[in-house]
Design a protein around this motif. Structure first.
Motif, PDB file in Angstrom:
ATOM      1  N   ALA A  47     -16.279   6.889  -6.055  1.00 12.83           N
ATOM      2  CA  ALA A  47     -16.620   7.784  -7.166  1.00 12.83           C
ATOM      3  C   ALA A  47     -15.847   7.405  -8.427  1.00 12.83           C
ATOM      4  O   ALA A  47     -16.387   7.464  -9.539  1.00 12.83           O
ATOM      5  N   GLU A  48     -14.593   6.986  -8.260  1.00 15.00           N
ATOM      6  CA  GLU A  48     -13.817   6.557  -9.423  1.00 15.00           C
ATOM      7  C   GLU A  48     -14.442   5.310 -10.053  1.00 15.00           C
ATOM      8  O   GLU A  48     -14.535   5.196 -11.275  1.00 15.00           O
ATOM      9  N   MET A  49     -14.898   4.388  -9.228  1.00 16.67           N
ATOM     10  CA  MET A  49     -15.552   3.172  -9.739  1.00 16.67           C
ATOM     11  C   MET A  49     -16.853   3.521 -10.456  1.00 16.67           C
ATOM     12  O   MET A  49     -17.196   2.918 -11.471  1.00 16.67           O
ATOM     13  N   LYS A  50     -17.586   4.518  -9.932  1.00 23.53           N
ATOM     14  CA  LYS A  50     -18.821   4.966 -10.593  1.00 23.53           C
ATOM     15  C   LYS A  50     -18.485   5.554 -11.973  1.00 23.53           C
ATOM     16  O   LYS A  50     -19.245   5.366 -12.929  1.00 23.53           O
ATOM     17  N   ASN A  51     -17.364   6.241 -12.074  1.00 25.37           N
ATOM     18  CA  ASN A  51     -16.944   6.772 -13.373  1.00 25.37           C
ATOM     19  C   ASN A  51     -16.576   5.644 -14.329  1.00 25.37           C
ATOM     20  O   ASN A  51     -16.914   5.687 -15.509  1.00 25.37           O
ATOM     21  N   ASN A  52     -15.895   4.621 -13.809  1.00 27.18           N
ATOM     22  CA  ASN A  52     -15.578   3.451 -14.640  1.00 27.18           C
ATOM     23  C   ASN A  52     -16.865   2.747 -15.075  1.00 27.18           C
ATOM     24  O   ASN A  52     -16.969   2.281 -16.209  1.00 27.18           O
ATOM     25  N   GLN A  53     -17.824   2.693 -14.166  1.00 25.39           N
ATOM     26  CA  GLN A  53     -19.121   2.111 -14.501  1.00 25.39           C
ATOM     27  C   GLN A  53     -19.762   2.907 -15.637  1.00 25.39           C
ATOM     28  O   GLN A  53     -20.300   2.327 -16.586  1.00 25.39           O
ATOM     29  N   SER A  54     -19.681   4.219 -15.549  1.00 24.36           N
ATOM     30  CA  SER A  54     -20.250   5.080 -16.585  1.00 24.36           C
ATOM     31  C   SER A  54     -19.629   4.804 -17.952  1.00 24.36           C
ATOM     32  O   SER A  54     -20.337   4.669 -18.951  1.00 24.36           O
ATOM     33  N   VAL A  55     -18.308   4.683 -17.987  1.00 23.03           N
ATOM     34  CA  VAL A  55     -17.611   4.393 -19.248  1.00 23.03           C
ATOM     35  C   VAL A  55     -18.059   3.038 -19.795  1.00 23.03           C
ATOM     36  O   VAL A  55     -18.345   2.899 -20.986  1.00 23.03           O
ATOM     37  N   SER A  56     -18.150   2.047 -18.914  1.00 23.04           N
ATOM     38  CA  SER A  56     -18.568   0.708 -19.330  1.00 23.04           C
ATOM     39  C   SER A  56     -19.976   0.733 -19.921  1.00 23.04           C
ATOM     40  O   SER A  56     -20.231   0.132 -20.969  1.00 23.04           O
ATOM     41  N   LEU A  57     -20.873   1.420 -19.240  1.00 20.24           N
ATOM     42  CA  LEU A  57     -22.256   1.487 -19.704  1.00 20.24           C
ATOM     43  C   LEU A  57     -22.368   2.250 -21.026  1.00 20.24           C
ATOM     44  O   LEU A  57     -23.176   1.886 -21.888  1.00 20.24           O
ATOM     45  N   LEU A  58     -21.563   3.274 -21.185  1.00 21.24           N
ATOM     46  CA  LEU A  58     -21.569   4.010 -22.449  1.00 21.24           C
ATOM     47  C   LEU A  58     -21.087   3.104 -23.581  1.00 21.24           C
ATOM     48  O   LEU A  58     -21.657   3.108 -24.669  1.00 21.24           O
ATOM     49  N   ARG A  59     -20.047   2.318 -23.311  1.00 19.61           N
ATOM     50  CA  ARG A  59     -19.550   1.364 -24.318  1.00 19.61           C
ATOM     51  C   ARG A  59     -20.595   0.289 -24.609  1.00 19.61           C
ATOM     52  O   ARG A  59     -20.603  -0.292 -25.677  1.00 19.61           O
ATOM     53  N   ALA A  60     -21.485   0.017 -23.642  1.00 17.86           N
ATOM     54  CA  ALA A  60     -22.559  -0.963 -23.813  1.00 17.86           C
ATOM     55  C   ALA A  60     -23.786  -0.334 -24.467  1.00 17.86           C
ATOM     56  O   ALA A  60     -24.840  -0.963 -24.537  1.00 17.86           O
ATOM     57  N   LYS A  61     -23.644   0.914 -24.913  1.00 19.02           N
ATOM     58  CA  LYS A  61     -24.730   1.658 -25.577  1.00 19.02           C
ATOM     59  C   LYS A  61     -25.911   1.927 -24.630  1.00 19.02           C
ATOM     60  O   LYS A  61     -27.064   1.923 -25.045  1.00 19.02           O
ATOM     61  N   GLN A  62     -25.593   2.154 -23.355  1.00 23.24           N
ATOM     62  CA  GLN A  62     -26.608   2.476 -22.351  1.00 23.24           C
ATOM     63  C   GLN A  62     -26.335   3.884 -21.821  1.00 23.24           C
ATOM     64  O   GLN A  62     -25.906   4.073 -20.680  1.00 23.24           O
ATOM     65  N   ALA A  63     -26.574   4.870 -22.674  1.00 29.23           N
ATOM     66  CA  ALA A  63     -26.191   6.249 -22.375  1.00 29.23           C
ATOM     67  C   ALA A  63     -26.875   6.811 -21.127  1.00 29.23           C
ATOM     68  O   ALA A  63     -26.226   7.471 -20.310  1.00 29.23           O
ATOM     69  N   GLN A  64     -28.165   6.559 -20.967  1.00 30.98           N
ATOM     70  CA  GLN A  64     -28.862   7.104 -19.795  1.00 30.98           C
ATOM     71  C   GLN A  64     -28.318   6.491 -18.511  1.00 30.98           C
ATOM     72  O   GLN A  64     -28.100   7.184 -17.523  1.00 30.98           O
ATOM     73  N   SER A  65     -28.059   5.185 -18.531  1.00 31.63           N
ATOM     74  CA  SER A  65     -27.484   4.527 -17.354  1.00 31.63           C
ATOM     75  C   SER A  65     -26.075   5.053 -17.074  1.00 31.63           C
ATOM     76  O   SER A  65     -25.682   5.203 -15.916  1.00 31.63           O
ATOM     77  N   ALA A  66     -25.332   5.346 -18.141  1.00 29.82           N
ATOM     78  CA  ALA A  66     -23.985   5.912 -17.985  1.00 29.82           C
ATOM     79  C   ALA A  66     -24.058   7.279 -17.314  1.00 29.82           C
ATOM     80  O   ALA A  66     -23.258   7.591 -16.422  1.00 29.82           O
TER      81      ALA A  66
END
Length: 175
Positions: A47-66
């Motif tokens: 779950a922590e890795m999924k949260n890190n993934q979310s932050v990464s995707l948000l920084r990549a301008k992929q809000a829905q994927s985040a």
């Protein structure tokens, strides 16, 4: 990166990719690490890795994927009684919702983040979340809510920074 690597190694590699600024690749690397931790039976780290993934995707301008990445992580942290990571998961959800312009949902998620971080005793992290909430209220022309959120966040800070002390003096000034 091999998907058959040790979960901890994958997590370290994902962090390195993130720090290099390749956010889409970091998102995939954190997803691989989450999968590896889940295969190893470690739901919390997954779950922590999924949260890190979310932050990464948000920084990549992929809000829905985040937003999709953070889905379900709150329940894992809540079940474990890990209020710190629960608060961070709510804050990550809020950031993705805000980027998607789903402001009422973002406000609710920031409020949940603040509550969880308060339970965890994370006063500085809570103050940061409440500042984000306050900024969202300001952009929506809800000035009173913005001030109340900021006051609430600063009120719980045990060891305020010089900037926070000044903000406290300004916000709690009595006319």
């Amino acid at each position: 990166m091999s998907k058959h690597s040790d979960p901890q190694t994958l997590a370290v590699q994902a962090k390195q990719v993130y720090e290099m600024g390749d956010f889409p690749a970091a998102g995939q690397a954190f997803a691989d690490a989450a999968e590896a931790f889940l295969s190893a039976g470690d739901k919390l780290m997954a779950a922590e890795m999924k949260n890190n993934q979310s932050v990464s995707l948000l920084r990549a301008k992929q809000a829905q994927s985040a937003l999709d990445a953070v889905e379900g992580t709150e329940a894992v942290f809540a079940d474990a009684g890990d209020f710190r990571r629960l608060g961070m998961a709510h804050a990550n959800r809020a950031s993705a919702l805000e980027a998607l312009r789903r402001h009422p949902d973002a406000i609710a998620a920031y409020e949940k983040a603040g509550e969880s971080l308060e339970k965890a005793g994370e006063d500085q992290m809570r103050a940061q979340v409440m500042q984000l909430l306050s900024a969202l209220y300001l952009r929506r022309w809800k000035f009173l809510n913005a001030v109340i959120s900021l006051q609430s966040g600063l009120a719980g800070v045990k060891d305020p920074t010089p900037k926070q002390r000044l903000m406290k003096k300004l916000l709690f000034f009595r006319l």
